[in-house]
Design an enzyme around this catalytic site. Structure first.
Site, PDB file in Angstrom:
ATOM      1  N   HIS A  67      -1.130  -7.701  -5.641  1.00 17.94           N
ATOM      2  CA  HIS A  67      -0.328  -7.616  -4.420  1.00 17.94           C
ATOM      3  C   HIS A  67       0.596  -8.822  -4.266  1.00 17.94           C
ATOM      4  CE1 HIS A  67       0.081  -8.573  -0.045  1.00 17.94           C
ATOM      5  NE2 HIS A  67       0.529  -7.335  -0.015  1.00 17.94           N
ATOM      6  N   GLU A  70       3.482  -8.455  -6.555  1.00 16.25           N
ATOM      7  CA  GLU A  70       4.448  -7.493  -5.998  1.00 16.25           C
ATOM      8  C   GLU A  70       5.400  -8.217  -5.037  1.00 16.25           C
ATOM      9  OE1 GLU A  70       4.724  -5.496  -2.097  1.00 16.25           O
ATOM     10  OE2 GLU A  70       2.863  -4.713  -2.945  1.00 16.25           O
ATOM     11  N   HIS A  71       4.846  -9.037  -4.143  1.00 14.11           N
ATOM     12  CA  HIS A  71       5.707  -9.791  -3.224  1.00 14.11           C
ATOM     13  C   HIS A  71       6.702 -10.656  -4.008  1.00 14.11           C
ATOM     14  CE1 HIS A  71       4.020  -9.889   1.089  1.00 14.11           C
ATOM     15  NE2 HIS A  71       3.480  -8.834   0.505  1.00 14.11           N
ATOM     16  N   GLU A 143      -0.181 -11.700   6.821  1.00 14.55           N
ATOM     17  CA  GLU A 143      -0.444 -10.282   6.557  1.00 14.55           C
ATOM     18  C   GLU A 143      -1.957 -10.036   6.597  1.00 14.55           C
ATOM     19  OE1 GLU A 143       1.286  -8.884   2.880  1.00 14.55           O
ATOM     20  OE2 GLU A 143       0.775  -6.794   3.287  1.00 14.55           O
TER      21      GLU A 143
END
Lengths: 425, 425
Positions: A67, A70-71, A143
């Site tokens: 993840h 991905e950012h 987040e």
């Protein structure tokens, strides 16, 4: 290019595997304006222990790397950043990471060629620095906190964590504040170089396109790029036991109405002679008929005022084990748990119910096929889950029969279950 | 695509004919001037009608029927739009080609059965259905308070102006539920049929004459027509000193909401210029706020702005760390000043325009979006898709600068996440 029909849906699927290993799938839908393109790698949060492409030793990376990566793909060394690029061309861009895959995407009716080239280019040109990796930690921390406040996410994550024992499917996709703080640019490059090879990736385009043109753009784009030869990625194998990690957990949060899941874990080898897809379909229908909106059980819970909302059923599997989760909200969750435990001893399925559910599944496929986003997701999910696109859903569903259903029903073993409760403080 | 509006006396029938979809969608809207003391009743009514009907005496039987109609979906809602309260019943189902010959007729029968033939005994709603709906509504209202996003947004609206319909909860109020019984709820239903303004929208591959006949035959009502209200809220006073409110709740993350009142705008400004303004400031990952507050300063995960045209309100929302409150507000204020000074590039305007043009073009891919444009055309005199595409292109920088002066900062609200404080209580 291969061409196959999606049964009963009046649509065709075009596909090709390029020389560098990249797979391309296209479903043209020329009565709409928009185009949706996704570029996915078969790399999600579960691939956390593997042999990197530049070594022979198995390593373990911190939770949440897929993840985080991905950012960071949105960081570009030169030129416009992806959001600016797509925005200037009127396209929506985004990315998302699950346990099984990472997907980069855009949708927009105009500038398709430029957009598609850019999608391939930015995902194939990583730019990680110590500074930009540090900066991301603050954002992901926010987040994580956002999800921590959400009782439904906590319930979902707690359910998976307690139901599986070994498989990393049990861990949160996003990681923890501690684990993401261990991430460095070197780790990101290791993961990137291993999993972002074209041989581990695929493009799916749905919408108002000409398949030959799409393929030409992608082939042209890939022709000039150099990639290492793609071998098989060595992943750690997990021997998932039938037992759950923890049978019951209560977490207190700021909620007014307690929320609960009761999850049953099934060893899929208990249902022989049918495919994985059929196993999941039969199990889903059995749960739906006995606990779903049309079940007497669900109706009685409401009539007796034990809960006011319907039970909700979801499932997830890691290919060896399937987890069926019944979710409900009620002050008297203990009572519901008892009633469900009692009910599972007497599950039934009639031919009439089976036929009605088959009709609803076939209808849902038709609904799905009207929407280029749902269609694209169907292709992505099939590839991740079954290793290929299933074009004959219609025949598969049609062929479901009461004999096989009863045999699945007979072999269901409810000994392994896990309960997760979010209760008031 | 062809559109036709037929005045049938008691209601208008809006027919949108297109062969693009495998589905038919129907939306039946009832609207009247919004009154705070009617909200709970109307919200409950939208639930009771879907609990049962004269023919299908329980929700379970209703659900079974929807499955038999090839997974027809039906739902209802009660929502506030400016000065109006709208009750909406909407349904989507597969068309005859993908099902059977009488599907359209059967589905219209079913939808009207739900609306016009409710489960009534002696001029009262059936007690069981009523009680189930009451319980479900209570739980929904309790759940809203648990949701930090929803809670912070409605609290900020209340702090801005408690008398404005913006701050009303269309779902209703817990304290009003006990005043409602099966009898007065039935009166509310009758009054809705009799005195609301009614519009019915249908989209799909339909035969206009057939639809018209179906409705004239099956939807016979007499209404007392009332003159229409102004739909959009308007303000004549603007706060000179900004109101700042901080409230503590036991969440991990803090929510910052900034509300602005907007002066009366021309139709063009409201439909186009405000969209461009909001897009540049906080419309997505390419926006000024996202880049400054999230990307440069890592202060949040989410930050965005939105314009609510029917309420004439502009909003900025962010999920932040409470320590970052002051810094966030000052960064946001700096960006607002920059908008007034026109400190952004021509490319920003172009990006906003191309994003909207793409989104207008894609509207035609989704039956509900197409229907939405006809609804706002009917209610707000908004342009239809082709004019929208032409008009958004006329927006220029001077217009965006000049509109920034019509937006007045009113209330800054912080829902302060305070987990420790909660533990000490």
């Amino acid at each position: 290019m291969n061409k196959t029909y999606l049964e009963n849906l009046d649509l065709s699927l075009y596909s090709k595997k390029l020389n560098n290993g990249l797979e391309v799938y296209i479903i043209p839908k020329n009565n709409c304006n928009n185009i949706y393109a996704t570029f996915s790698t078969k790399y999600g949060s579960i691939q956390s222990e593997f042999v990197p492409n530049d070594s022979y030793e198995m390593i373990k990376v911190p939770d949440g790397v897929a993840h985080f990566l991905e950012h960071k793909m949105f960081e570009q060394e030169k030129g416009a950043d992806p959001f600016t690029f797509f925005s200037e061309r009127g396209a929506d861009a985004n990315a998302n990471t699950s346990a099984f895959r990472t997907t980069y995407l855009f949708s927009g009716p105009d500038f398709f060629e430029e957009n598609l080239n850019y999608l391939l280019d930015y995902v194939q040109s990583p730019y990680f620095t110590d500074e930009n990796v540090e900066k991301e930690k603050g954002i992901i921390e926010q987040e994580i906190k956002m999800y921590e406040d959400d009782p439904y996410s906590r319930l979902y994550e707690g359910t998976l964590f307690n139901s599986f024992k070994e498989d990393p499917i049990r861990k949160s996709v996003i990681g923890t504040v501690d684990s993401i703080n261990e991430i460095t640019k070197e780790i990101l490059y290791k993961c990137y170089n291993t999993f972002y090879n074209p041989g581990n990736m695929f493009v799916v385009v749905t919408g108002n396109v000409d398949p030959d043109n799409v393929l030409k753009i992608i082939e042209q784009n890939q022709k000039n790029k150099k990639f290492d030869n793609f071998g098989v990625i060595k992943l750690k194998k997990y021997d998932e036991p039938d037992e759950v990690e923890k049978q019951k957990e209560i977490l207190n949060m700021n909620v007014n109405l307690p929320k609960c899941t009761l999850s049953f874990k099934f060893n899929l080898s208990l249902f022989p002679n049918i495919t994985l897809k059929e196993k999941i379909l039969y199990l889903s229908i059995i749960f739906d008929c006995n606990f779903g909106y049309t079940s007497l059980f669900n109706e009685q819970l409401k009539q007796q005022k034990i809960t006011s909302s319907d039970l909700e059923i979801s499932n997830i599997d890691n290919k060896t084990h399937a987890l069926y989760t019944i979710f409900f909200e009620s002050d008297d969750y203990e009572k519901i748990i008892e009633l469900i435990k009692n009910e599972i001893k007497n599950l039934t399925l009639t031919e009439e119910e089976l036929e009605r559910k088959k009709k609803t599944i076939i209808s849902s496929q038709v609904f799905m096929s009207d929407n280029i986003f749902s269609l694209n997701h169907k292709i992505v999910n099939d590839i991740i889950k079954y290793g290929k696109v299933i074009t004959e859903d219609y025949s598969i569903i049609k062929s479901l029969n009461i004999k096989d259903a009863k045999s699945v029903l007979k072999n269901m073993d409810f000994d392994n279950y896990s309960i997760f409760i979010i209760d008031k403080k | 695509m062809e559109y036709k509006k037929i005045d049938l006396g008691s209601y208008n029938l809006h027919l949108i004919n297109t062969d693009k979809f495998k589905t038919v969608s129907i939306r039946i809207n009832f609207k009247r001037k919004v009154k705070k003391n009617e909200l709970t009743k109307r919200s409950l009514l939208s639930r009771v009608l879907l609990e049962s009907s004269m023919e299908y005496k329980s929700k379970r039987l209703l659900e079974i029927k929807t499955e038999e109609l090839y997974t027809l979906s039906i739902d209802s809602s009660s929502y506030i739009s400016g000065n109006y309260l709208i009750f909406s019943l909407y349904s989507t189902f597969l068309n005859n080609k993908y099902t059977e010959e009488n599907q359209l007729k059967n589905c219209i029968d079913f939808i009207l059965q739900i609306l016009l033939n409710p489960n009534i005994e002696q001029k009262k709603f059936d007690k069981e259905s009523f009680n189930l709906a009451v319980l479900a509504l209570k739980e929904q209202l309790e759940r809203q308070i648990e949701d930090p996003s929803y809670y912070s947004s409605i609290r900020a609206d209340e702090e801005m102006d408690k008398t404005s319909s913006l701050s009303f909860n269309a779902s209703g109020y817990l304290e009003d539920i006990d005043k409602i019984d099966e009898k007065n709820l039935y009166d509310c239903y009758l009054s809705m049929l009799k005195s609301d303004l009614i519009d019915i929208f249908v989209i799909g591959d339909i035969d206009n004459e057939e639809i018209k006949q179906e409705f004239t035959k099956k939807f016979k009502i007499k209404t007392i027509k009332k003159p229409s209200e102004t739909h959009i809220l308007s303000y004549n006073k603007f706060r000179k000193r900004v109101k700042t409110v901080r409230e503590k709740k036991p969440f991990e993350q803090s929510k910052l909401i900034i509300n602005f009142k907007v002066e009366d705008l021309t139709k063009f400004e409201s439909e186009y210029v405000m969209r461009v303004y909001s897009f540049i400031l906080g419309g997505g990952p390419n926006s000024k706020l996202f880049k400054e507050v999230r990307e440069k300063n890592s202060l949040c995960y989410s930050i965005n702005s939105s314009y609510l045209p029917v309420f004439n309100i502009f909003k900025i929302k962010a999920g932040i760390n409470k320590e970052a409150f002051k810094k966030c507000v000052s960064l946001i204020k700096k960006e607002l000043k920059n908008m007034e000074k026109g400190l952004y590039d021509e490319e920003d305007i172009l990006a906003a325009k191309s994003t909207y043009i793409s989104s207008f073009e894609s509207t035609g891919d989704n039956p509900n979006s197409i229907m939405g444009t006809y609804i706002s055309h009917e209610y707000l005199d908004y342009d239809l898709i082709e004019d929208r595409i032409k008009n958004i292109d006329k927006v220029n920088k001077d217009m965006v600068v000049s509109i920034s002066k019509k937006i007045h900062l009113d209330t800054i609200y912080l829902l302060e996440g305070d987990i420790e404080g909660d533990n000490n209580e």
